[in-house]
Write a protein that holds these residues in place. Structure first.
Motif, PDB file in Angstrom:
ATOM      1  N   ASN A  96       0.822  -1.220   0.000  1.00 58.67           N
ATOM      2  CA  ASN A  96       0.000   0.000   0.000  1.00 58.67           C
ATOM      3  C   ASN A  96       0.849   1.260   0.000  1.00 58.67           C
ATOM      4  OD1 ASN A  96      -2.446  -1.603   0.259  1.00 58.67           O
ATOM      5  ND2 ASN A  96      -1.841  -1.915   2.385  1.00 58.67           N
ATOM      6  N   MET A  97       1.955   1.236  -0.741  1.00 62.95           N
ATOM      7  CA  MET A  97       2.870   2.371  -0.776  1.00 62.95           C
ATOM      8  C   MET A  97       3.576   2.411  -2.139  1.00 62.95           C
ATOM      9  SD  MET A  97       5.903   3.282   1.910  1.00 62.95           S
ATOM     10  CE  MET A  97       4.709   3.683   3.183  1.00 62.95           C
ATOM     11  N   TRP A  98       3.739   3.640  -2.673  1.00 59.56           N
ATOM     12  CA  TRP A  98       4.529   3.833  -3.893  1.00 59.56           C
ATOM     13  C   TRP A  98       6.003   3.944  -3.524  1.00 59.56           C
ATOM     14  CZ3 TRP A  98       1.622   2.775  -7.828  1.00 59.56           C
ATOM     15  CH2 TRP A  98       0.290   3.190  -7.893  1.00 59.56           C
ATOM     16  N   TYR A  99       6.839   3.385  -4.360  1.00 60.74           N
ATOM     17  CA  TYR A  99       8.266   3.516  -4.097  1.00 60.74           C
ATOM     18  C   TYR A  99       9.018   3.751  -5.413  1.00 60.74           C
ATOM     19  CZ  TYR A  99       9.542  -1.090  -5.937  1.00 60.74           C
ATOM     20  OH  TYR A  99       9.776  -2.144  -6.770  1.00 60.74           O
ATOM     21  N   ARG A 100      10.194   4.371  -5.286  1.00 61.83           N
ATOM     22  CA  ARG A 100      11.127   4.520  -6.416  1.00 61.83           C
ATOM     23  C   ARG A 100      12.527   4.232  -5.888  1.00 61.83           C
ATOM     24  NH1 ARG A 100      12.554  10.078  -9.826  1.00 61.83           N
ATOM     25  NH2 ARG A 100      13.986   9.087 -11.322  1.00 61.83           N
ATOM     26  N   ILE A 101      13.247   3.310  -6.542  1.00 66.99           N
ATOM     27  CA  ILE A 101      14.587   2.943  -6.128  1.00 66.99           C
ATOM     28  C   ILE A 101      15.568   3.315  -7.236  1.00 66.99           C
ATOM     29  CG2 ILE A 101      14.197   0.550  -6.909  1.00 66.99           C
ATOM     30  CD1 ILE A 101      16.181  -0.323  -4.721  1.00 66.99           C
ATOM     31  N   GLN A 102      16.654   3.999  -6.844  1.00 65.88           N
ATOM     32  CA  GLN A 102      17.673   4.441  -7.792  1.00 65.88           C
ATOM     33  C   GLN A 102      19.047   3.969  -7.329  1.00 65.88           C
ATOM     34  OE1 GLN A 102      16.037   8.553  -7.204  1.00 65.88           O
ATOM     35  NE2 GLN A 102      16.542   8.771  -9.388  1.00 65.88           N
ATOM     36  N   THR A 103      19.735   3.282  -8.232  1.00 63.76           N
ATOM     37  CA  THR A 103      21.110   2.843  -7.981  1.00 63.76           C
ATOM     38  C   THR A 103      21.935   3.188  -9.218  1.00 63.76           C
ATOM     39  OG1 THR A 103      20.936   0.631  -8.963  1.00 63.76           O
ATOM     40  CG2 THR A 103      20.109   0.880  -6.706  1.00 63.76           C
ATOM     41  N   PRO A 104      23.240   2.998  -9.149  1.00 63.28           N
ATOM     42  CA  PRO A 104      24.040   3.262 -10.349  1.00 63.28           C
ATOM     43  C   PRO A 104      23.599   2.445 -11.575  1.00 63.28           C
ATOM     44  CG  PRO A 104      25.458   3.093  -8.440  1.00 63.28           C
ATOM     45  CD  PRO A 104      24.107   2.710  -7.986  1.00 63.28           C
ATOM     46  N   GLY A 105      22.932   1.307 -11.344  1.00 57.78           N
ATOM     47  CA  GLY A 105      22.575   0.467 -12.477  1.00 57.78           C
ATOM     48  C   GLY A 105      21.117   0.493 -12.856  1.00 57.78           C
ATOM     49  N   ILE A 106      20.231   1.068 -12.035  1.00 60.39           N
ATOM     50  CA  ILE A 106      18.799   0.976 -12.333  1.00 60.39           C
ATOM     51  C   ILE A 106      18.049   2.130 -11.688  1.00 60.39           C
ATOM     52  CG2 ILE A 106      18.070  -0.404 -10.341  1.00 60.39           C
ATOM     53  CD1 ILE A 106      16.448  -2.117 -12.311  1.00 60.39           C
ATOM     54  N   ASP A 107      16.934   2.475 -12.308  1.00 60.05           N
ATOM     55  CA  ASP A 107      15.995   3.469 -11.781  1.00 60.05           C
ATOM     56  C   ASP A 107      14.597   2.882 -11.992  1.00 60.05           C
ATOM     57  OD1 ASP A 107      14.368   5.561 -11.104  1.00 60.05           O
ATOM     58  OD2 ASP A 107      15.496   7.077 -12.213  1.00 60.05           O
ATOM     59  N   HIS A 108      13.992   2.419 -10.898  1.00 58.00           N
ATOM     60  CA  HIS A 108      12.721   1.691 -11.031  1.00 58.00           C
ATOM     61  C   HIS A 108      11.732   2.170  -9.977  1.00 58.00           C
ATOM     62  CE1 HIS A 108       9.903  -1.624 -11.693  1.00 58.00           C
ATOM     63  NE2 HIS A 108       9.838  -1.728 -10.370  1.00 58.00           N
ATOM     64  N   PRO A 123      -1.685   1.614  -5.030  1.00 59.38           N
ATOM     65  CA  PRO A 123      -0.412   0.885  -5.082  1.00 59.38           C
ATOM     66  C   PRO A 123      -0.558  -0.612  -4.862  1.00 59.38           C
ATOM     67  CG  PRO A 123      -0.569   2.154  -3.054  1.00 59.38           C
ATOM     68  CD  PRO A 123      -1.735   2.570  -3.901  1.00 59.38           C
ATOM     69  N   GLY A 124      -1.436  -1.037  -3.927  1.00 63.63           N
ATOM     70  CA  GLY A 124      -1.597  -2.455  -3.656  1.00 63.63           C
ATOM     71  C   GLY A 124      -0.348  -3.062  -3.036  1.00 63.63           C
ATOM     72  N   SER A 125      -0.171  -4.357  -3.254  1.00 65.35           N
ATOM     73  CA  SER A 125       0.955  -5.086  -2.683  1.00 65.35           C
ATOM     74  C   SER A 125       1.872  -5.569  -3.798  1.00 65.35           C
ATOM     75  CB  SER A 125       0.442  -6.283  -1.866  1.00 65.35           C
ATOM     76  OG  SER A 125       1.508  -6.984  -1.275  1.00 65.35           O
ATOM     77  N   ASN A 126       3.172  -5.296  -3.655  1.00 62.78           N
ATOM     78  CA  ASN A 126       4.139  -5.615  -4.708  1.00 62.78           C
ATOM     79  C   ASN A 126       5.337  -6.361  -4.138  1.00 62.78           C
ATOM     80  OD1 ASN A 126       3.365  -3.748  -7.283  1.00 62.78           O
ATOM     81  ND2 ASN A 126       2.911  -2.667  -5.371  1.00 62.78           N
ATOM     82  N   ILE A 127       5.906  -7.252  -4.950  1.00 63.11           N
ATOM     83  CA  ILE A 127       7.210  -7.859  -4.691  1.00 63.11           C
ATOM     84  C   ILE A 127       8.011  -7.771  -5.984  1.00 63.11           C
ATOM     85  CG2 ILE A 127       8.492  -9.950  -4.130  1.00 63.11           C
ATOM     86  CD1 ILE A 127       6.222 -10.869  -2.413  1.00 63.11           C
ATOM     87  N   ASP A 128       9.145  -7.100  -5.926  1.00 61.73           N
ATOM     88  CA  ASP A 128      10.011  -6.948  -7.106  1.00 61.73           C
ATOM     89  C   ASP A 128      11.383  -7.537  -6.818  1.00 61.73           C
ATOM     90  OD1 ASP A 128       8.158  -5.557  -8.795  1.00 61.73           O
ATOM     91  OD2 ASP A 128       8.449  -3.793  -7.529  1.00 61.73           O
ATOM     92  N   PHE A 129      11.932  -8.238  -7.825  1.00 62.03           N
ATOM     93  CA  PHE A 129      13.254  -8.866  -7.714  1.00 62.03           C
ATOM     94  C   PHE A 129      14.230  -8.119  -8.629  1.00 62.03           C
ATOM     95  CE2 PHE A 129      10.185 -12.014  -6.546  1.00 62.03           C
ATOM     96  CZ  PHE A 129      10.784 -12.792  -5.570  1.00 62.03           C
ATOM     97  N   PHE A 130      15.375  -7.750  -8.082  1.00 56.91           N
ATOM     98  CA  PHE A 130      16.397  -7.069  -8.884  1.00 56.91           C
ATOM     99  C   PHE A 130      17.703  -7.865  -8.796  1.00 56.91           C
ATOM    100  CE2 PHE A 130      13.481  -3.820  -7.324  1.00 56.91           C
ATOM    101  CZ  PHE A 130      13.110  -3.204  -8.513  1.00 56.91           C
ATOM    102  N   VAL A 131      18.217  -8.257  -9.949  1.00 58.15           N
ATOM    103  CA  VAL A 131      19.472  -9.004  -9.998  1.00 58.15           C
ATOM    104  C   VAL A 131      20.617  -8.078  -9.616  1.00 58.15           C
ATOM    105  CG1 VAL A 131      21.036 -10.346 -11.441  1.00 58.15           C
ATOM    106  CG2 VAL A 131      18.554 -10.530 -11.755  1.00 58.15           C
ATOM    107  N   LEU A 150       9.721   7.035  -1.000  1.00 56.79           N
ATOM    108  CA  LEU A 150       8.473   6.344  -0.642  1.00 56.79           C
ATOM    109  C   LEU A 150       7.351   7.364  -0.501  1.00 56.79           C
ATOM    110  CD1 LEU A 150       9.956   4.023   2.123  1.00 56.79           C
ATOM    111  CD2 LEU A 150       9.534   3.418  -0.259  1.00 56.79           C
ATOM    112  N   THR A 151       6.207   7.021  -1.056  1.00 59.36           N
ATOM    113  CA  THR A 151       5.030   7.902  -0.969  1.00 59.36           C
ATOM    114  C   THR A 151       3.847   7.092  -0.457  1.00 59.36           C
ATOM    115  OG1 THR A 151       5.816   9.225  -2.831  1.00 59.36           O
ATOM    116  CG2 THR A 151       3.493   9.447  -2.224  1.00 59.36           C
ATOM    117  N   TYR A 152       3.239   7.587   0.613  1.00 59.88           N
ATOM    118  CA  TYR A 152       2.055   6.923   1.181  1.00 59.88           C
ATOM    119  C   TYR A 152       0.820   7.703   0.734  1.00 59.88           C
ATOM    120  CZ  TYR A 152      -0.891   4.527   4.614  1.00 59.88           C
ATOM    121  OH  TYR A 152      -1.859   3.774   5.223  1.00 59.88           O
ATOM    122  N   PRO A 153      -0.039   7.116  -0.119  1.00 56.15           N
ATOM    123  CA  PRO A 153      -1.138   7.880  -0.716  1.00 56.15           C
ATOM    124  C   PRO A 153      -2.368   8.018   0.170  1.00 56.15           C
ATOM    125  CG  PRO A 153      -1.123   5.660  -1.600  1.00 56.15           C
ATOM    126  CD  PRO A 153       0.052   5.753  -0.672  1.00 56.15           C
TER     127      PRO A 153
END
Length: 607
Positions: A96-108, A123-131, A150-153
């Motif tokens: 139940n939260m929006w997120y944005r993750i930024q690293t040298p290799g990815i912006d998601h 937003p609902g419920s999410n599980i994301d896998f990053f190699v 992180l943004t809580y709507p």
């Protein structure tokens, strides 16, 4: 040993075996959870600084998520531990939260900007896998910076533990599944146990206790959906592993919450017995179910998601439940199920209140609802064992007295069809054959129905509706009226018939009134049959203005008076009733049969 006793013992033993088995599984799981892990799955945090709603930057607490109230928070820094080659994934779990993750290799981010559906803002419920090799240029080093926004709507009313909404893990491909088994297996087993009791154990035990037991049937429904709701709560974090739709994951959990609330209201409603409380319960239940339907429609159409509307639904649920519980409390003196229901709801109510206040005020990280469910389940199991024990003793008691009761019914039947009664009845009918053939025909049919009713009483083991007993009594008095003519006047003042009574218990009272009261008085008299309803009982009154007698006089007429003794005994054993006789010599006799409503409610529920 009779089949009913064997069934009682089998069910009792089966419930004990199942309970012990599940407790053993939980204990084994808890013990095995303390052993060394052979898989790699570790929580990670951001070591650095964070800013809440664009404010000043603050240092993060090592190995902890922040505990603050926020709308948007930005965290930047390095991972609390490096990722190694065998830990191939960084796992991001958001609820139940929006997120944005930024690293040298990815912006998601989990923002669904290209989503044209009605739920693009949920937003609902999410599980994301990053190699790991795509996240960082130097896998194995934790020097490269990570930034998470992180943004809580929704509206946040108090400080929260961010880990309830957002988690980071480094793991191999199967680490999350293994983590789920380690963390949630005891909870899953507990939920299965709760569902088992709701779906099988309590309905089976209720049917064993006789007919359809409304209390156990209603609690079975509540118990099953409580287990379903607890299971959805326990598995909410991991639902995206199998369900790819984040909004559907959220909707499942929230919908089971509302189903649980509906079942609580149904449980309270079906145990109300007074008409005004039934009406109040129906209205409250209808309003809440209507609101749930409206919220579900809003969720489907995208007007508002179920998670956002939960506070409103909780407020209405608490109001309806409190109102209906007050109705039950007011019935506690006449409704034996009311007290049991109130004690059943106390652990659920207290733990739900605690968790609700905690969700707004944030004074603890501990959720108590599962503890309340456990206490409620144990209380109901204890009640079940008590009821089964009582039923077992009752069965033994009935087996012991079965032959005696059958013999007593035979004696009652014989005592009410004495040769002189048959002779007098048939003589009266014979005289009517020449005087009034139509009346004689009607009397013959009535007399045959009367005899058939007496014979049927030998097969009747349960109380019958008073209306049935009254019809049989009228047949008897019709025949006596033919015999005594104008000397016997009969009046009826029936104000209520909504109760049950052992068969052939009023006729002996009426027979005594005619035989020993009215017939002994010169000029005859009047026999009055009436019924009354008081606050806690029903009354059947058999009154005559005949000769009367001294109630304190010990009868020494050589007769056993088995009829009246058996009437008193059956009234007491079958419906908790009693007979009170008041008589004044020269004025008449009043026999009052009192039937407690508490026993009447139990009989009606068991029918």
């Amino acid at each position: 040993m009779k089949a009913s006793v064997r069934r009682t013992l089998i069910i009792w033993i089966a419930l004990a075996v199942v309970l012990v088995s599940f407790v053993s599984l939980i204990v084994i799981t808890a013990v095995s959870g303390g052993r060394e892990k052979y898989y790699e799955s570790y929580p990670v945090y951001i070591d650095g600084e964070y800013s809440v709603d664009g404010g000043e930057w603050k240092k993060t607490i090592p190995n902890e998520m922040l505990h603050e109230q926020f709308k948007t928070v930005t965290i930047k820094g390095t991972l609390s531990r490096p990722m190694y080659m065998n830990e191939s994934c960084l796992i991001v779990i958001s609820k139940n939260m929006w997120y944005r993750i930024q690293t040298p290799g990815i912006d998601h981010s989990n923002f669904r900007e290209d989503d044209s559906s009605l739920h693009r803002n949920t937003p609902g419920s999410n599980i994301d896998f990053f190699v790991g090799t795509f996240l960082f240029e130097d896998v194995g080093s934790n020097e490269e910076e990570v930034m998470i926004t992180l943004t809580y709507p929704y509206q946040m009313l108090s400080d929260v533990d961010l880990s309830d909404f957002f988690e980071l893990y480094v793991s191999d491909a199967t680490g999350l599944y293994e983590q789920m088994l380690e963390r949630k297996l005891p909870a899953i087993l507990f939920c299965i146990l709760v569902c088992f009791f709701g779906l099988i154990a309590f309905p089976l035990a209720g049917s064993l206790l006789g007919g359809i037991n409304v209390r156990y049937l209603a609690f079975s429904l509540l118990c099953f959906f409580t287990g379903v709701y607890l299971l959805s709560r326990a598995m909410y974090t991991y639902l995206p592993l199998w369900i790819d739709d984040p909004v559907l994951c959220m909707s499942i959990c929230e919908f089971t919450r509302h189903l649980f609330a509906v079942c609580v209201l149904i449980f309270i409603r079906v145990l109300c017995v007074e008409k005004k409380h039934i009406v109040i319960g129906n209205i409250a239940l209808f309003i809440f179910v209507l609101m749930v339907i409206v919220l579900f429609v809003f969720n489907v159409t995208g007007v508002s998601d179920l998670y956002a509307s939960t506070p409103h639904a909780q407020g209405l649920f608490v109001t309806c439940a409190a109102l209906m519980t007050v109705c039950l409390f007011l019935e506690r003196k006449i409704n034996p199920n009311a007290r049991l229901a109130i004690f059943t709801l106390i652990p659920l109510a207290l733990t739900l209140l605690y968790d609700t206040l905690n969700s707004y005020l944030g004074f603890s990280d501990f959720n108590t609802f599962e503890f309340g469910v456990g206490l409620t389940l144990l209380y109901q199991i204890a009640n079940l064992l008590v009821d089964l024990r009582r039923q077992y003793k009752t069965v033994l008691h009935y087996q012991q007295m079965q032959r005696e009761l059958y013999e007593s019914r035979v004696k009652i039947m014989v005592s009410q069809i004495q040769p002189h009664f048959l002779y007098n009845s048939l003589s009266s009918i014979a005289m009517m054959c020449t005087i009034d053939p139509e009346t004689a025909q009607e009397a013959t049919v009535t007399f045959a129905d009367y005899l058939r009713g007496n014979m049927d009483s030998l097969k009747q083991n349960k109380p019958v509706p008073f209306s049935q007993e009254l019809e049989h009594l009228k047949k008897y008095l019709y025949i006596e009226k033919l015999r005594f003519g104008k000397k016997l006047n009969i009046e009826y003042d029936i104000q209520t018939e909504d109760f049950v009574i052992p068969q052939l218990t009023i006729q002996p009272l009426a027979e005594n009134a005619v035989k020993h009261g009215i017939s002994k008085k010169r000029g005859g008299g009047t026999l009055t049959i009436s019924t009354r309803e008081t606050e806690d009982s029903y009354q059947v009154i058999v009154a005559d203005n005949g000769k009367g007698f001294d109630v304190n006089e010990v009868k020494d007429d050589g007769r056993s008076h088995v009829g009246m003794e058996n009437v008193k005994r059956r009234l007491h054993d079958m419906v908790g009733g009693q007979v009170n006789i008041v008589s004044v010599i020269g004025e008449g006799t009043v026999a009052t049969v009192t039937l407690p409503k508490e026993e009447q409610n139990r009989e009606n529920l068991m029918r």
